[in-house]
Design an enzyme around this catalytic site. Structure first.
Site, PDB file in Angstrom:
ATOM      1  N   ASN A  47     -20.832 -93.899 -25.432  1.00  0.00           N
ATOM      2  CA  ASN A  47     -19.988 -94.288 -26.118  1.00  0.00           C
ATOM      3  C   ASN A  47     -19.651 -93.006 -26.773  1.00  0.00           C
ATOM      4  OD1 ASN A  47     -23.651 -96.110 -27.675  1.00  0.00           O
ATOM      5  ND2 ASN A  47     -20.989 -97.302 -26.953  1.00  0.00           N
ATOM      6  N   ASP A  97     -27.519-104.008 -30.556  1.00  0.00           N
ATOM      7  CA  ASP A  97     -25.694-104.068 -30.944  1.00  0.00           C
ATOM      8  C   ASP A  97     -25.408-105.302 -31.785  1.00  0.00           C
ATOM      9  OD1 ASP A  97     -23.566-103.937 -29.746  1.00  0.00           O
ATOM     10  OD2 ASP A  97     -24.276-105.568 -28.071  1.00  0.00           O
TER      11      ASP A  97
HETATM   12  C1  IPE Z   1     -24.937-100.577 -25.916  1.00  0.00           C
HETATM   13  O1  IPE Z   1     -23.726-101.214 -26.858  1.00  0.00           O
HETATM   14  C2  IPE Z   1     -25.439 -99.189 -26.641  1.00  0.00           C
HETATM   15  C3  IPE Z   1     -26.303 -98.674 -27.169  1.00  0.00           C
HETATM   16  C4  IPE Z   1     -26.559 -99.752 -28.571  1.00  0.00           C
HETATM   17  C5  IPE Z   1     -26.383 -97.587 -28.554  1.00  0.00           C
HETATM   18  P1  IPE Z   1     -22.312-100.681 -25.973  1.00  0.00           P
HETATM   19  O2  IPE Z   1     -21.906-101.709 -27.718  1.00  0.00           O
HETATM   20  O3  IPE Z   1     -22.449 -99.757 -26.308  1.00  0.00           O
HETATM   21  O4  IPE Z   1     -22.098-101.457 -25.239  1.00  0.00           O
HETATM   22  P2  IPE Z   1     -20.941-102.473 -24.425  1.00  0.00           P
HETATM   23  O5  IPE Z   1     -19.757-101.284 -24.148  1.00  0.00           O
HETATM   24  O6  IPE Z   1     -20.421-103.550 -25.287  1.00  0.00           O
HETATM   25  O7  IPE Z   1     -21.444-102.630 -22.965  1.00  0.00           O
HETATM   26  C1  IPE Z   2     -24.169-101.025 -31.530  1.00  0.00           C
HETATM   27  O1  IPE Z   2     -23.773-101.645 -32.554  1.00  0.00           O
HETATM   28  C2  IPE Z   2     -24.740 -99.397 -31.982  1.00  0.00           C
HETATM   29  C3  IPE Z   2     -23.740 -98.384 -31.228  1.00  0.00           C
HETATM   30  C4  IPE Z   2     -23.411 -99.007 -29.637  1.00  0.00           C
HETATM   31  C5  IPE Z   2     -23.808 -97.274 -31.197  1.00  0.00           C
HETATM   32  P1  IPE Z   2     -21.902-101.960 -31.584  1.00  0.00           P
HETATM   33  O2  IPE Z   2     -21.251-100.405 -32.414  1.00  0.00           O
HETATM   34  O3  IPE Z   2     -21.312-101.884 -30.484  1.00  0.00           O
HETATM   35  O4  IPE Z   2     -21.266-103.355 -32.769  1.00  0.00           O
HETATM   36  P2  IPE Z   2     -20.609-104.338 -31.694  1.00  0.00           P
HETATM   37  O5  IPE Z   2     -20.902-104.537 -30.598  1.00  0.00           O
HETATM   38  O6  IPE Z   2     -19.095-103.294 -31.651  1.00  0.00           O
HETATM   39  O7  IPE Z   2     -20.197-105.306 -33.031  1.00  0.00           O
HETATM   40 MG    MG Z   3     -21.509-102.811 -29.553  1.00  0.00          MG
END
Ligand code: IPE
Ligand code: IPE
Ligand code: MG
Length: 247
Positions: free
Chosen positions: A69, A21
């Site tokens: 997502n 993340d």
């Molecule tokens: C969780 O991250 C999913 C992945 C790392 C693929 P998100 O960024 O989507 O999670 P939330 O929504 O902040 O909990």
């Molecule tokens: C994790 O990084 C990757 C996926 C969830 C695909 P994020 O895209 O959630 O990055 P933040 O949490 O917005 O910084």
């Molecule tokens: Mg995230």
């Protein structure tokens, strides 16, 4: 002594799962689009896979794309799917050279055809590799997985293939996407968020949880070694007392 040399090889976690993340925040911090963060996240993936293969940690599972997502802006979803295809194309060689088997969990049929086909190709080509299993969680949600499992088992009950009193934890385990993987020993989440976000709810029942502020594109081997050292200093009691474990 280097961090890596402090790791006790006899006490390595067998299965590490990572919620990768912080890609978006990493990019935004530097004034770039979120997609730049996703692109740079692939460098961290390469480094961490290499670290696990070297130690070795036989099972590494990476949360790459959740069922939730899909609700992101279409353009971001497209970028992530394209990145999946290009990474698979690029990394197949490294996977083969290092004897790494690729595995995937999730509602894979929800992926765009191009991504699905590319994935199937790499899964097929690496299926006999044995040094390490790298599992990508794609269009993965634990509740979706558990719901699907309940449907499948119910159908077997209806068709008299199994009776309700025979349903135990191993039957449930054998219907999950993760049926070929051991339980998670260590779950890591980067970016400072302290939540599970619908990842492997059943499989982390007794995992050690480790949260770090580091944003995923910055995550490197030394950070993983630090997490493993932290894990090795914990006492996993599985409900027993400390005295029981030490006698
Ligand atoms: C969780 O991250 C999913 C992945 C790392 C693929 P998100 O960024 O989507 O999670 P939330 O929504 O902040 O909990
Ligand atoms: C994790 O990084 C990757 C996926 C969830 C695909 P994020 O895209 O959630 O990055 P933040 O949490 O917005 O910084
Ligand atoms: Mg995230």
């Amino acid at each position: 002594m280097e961090l890596k040399d402090q790791i006790e090889l006899s006490k390595l976690p067998k299965h590490i799962a990572i919620i990768m993340d912080g890609n978006g925040r990493w990019a935004k911090k530097q004034g770039y689009f979120r997609s730049f963060g996703h692109e740079n996240g692939t460098k961290a993936v390469r480094d961490i896979v290499e670290a696990c293969a070297e130690l070795p940690v036989p099972y590494l599972t990476l949360f790459a794309f959740s069922t939730e997502n899909w609700n992101r802006p279409k353009i971001e979803v497209n970028t992530l799917m394209k990145l999946l295809v290009s990474s698979l194309k690029k990394e197949i060689k490294t996977l083969q050279e290092n004897n790494i088997k690729l595995n995937a969990i999730g509602d894979l049929e929800a992926l765009p055809k191009k991504a699905y086909d590319e994935l199937e190709d790499v899964l097929e080509k690496t299926k006999n590799n044995s040094r390490m299993t790298l599992t990508l969680a794609l269009s993965y949600g634990s509740r979706e997985e558990i719901t699907k499992t309940i449907k499948e088992i119910s159908l077997k009950v209806k068709n008299n293939l199994i009776s309700p009193q025979d349903i135990d934890e191993s039957v449930i385990n054998n219907h999950l996407y993760t049926r070929d993987l051991p339980d998670v020993d260590l779950l890591i989440r980067t970016s400072g968020e302290q939540r599970i976000s619908n990842f492997l709810l059943w499989q982390i029942a007794y995992a050690e949880l480790y949260f770090t502020e580091i944003l995923w594109p910055d995550y490197r081997k030394k950070d993983l070694f630090e997490a493993i050292l932290n894990y090795q200093n914990r006492e996993r009691r599985f409900g027993k007392t400390s005295e029981q474990l030490n006698s």
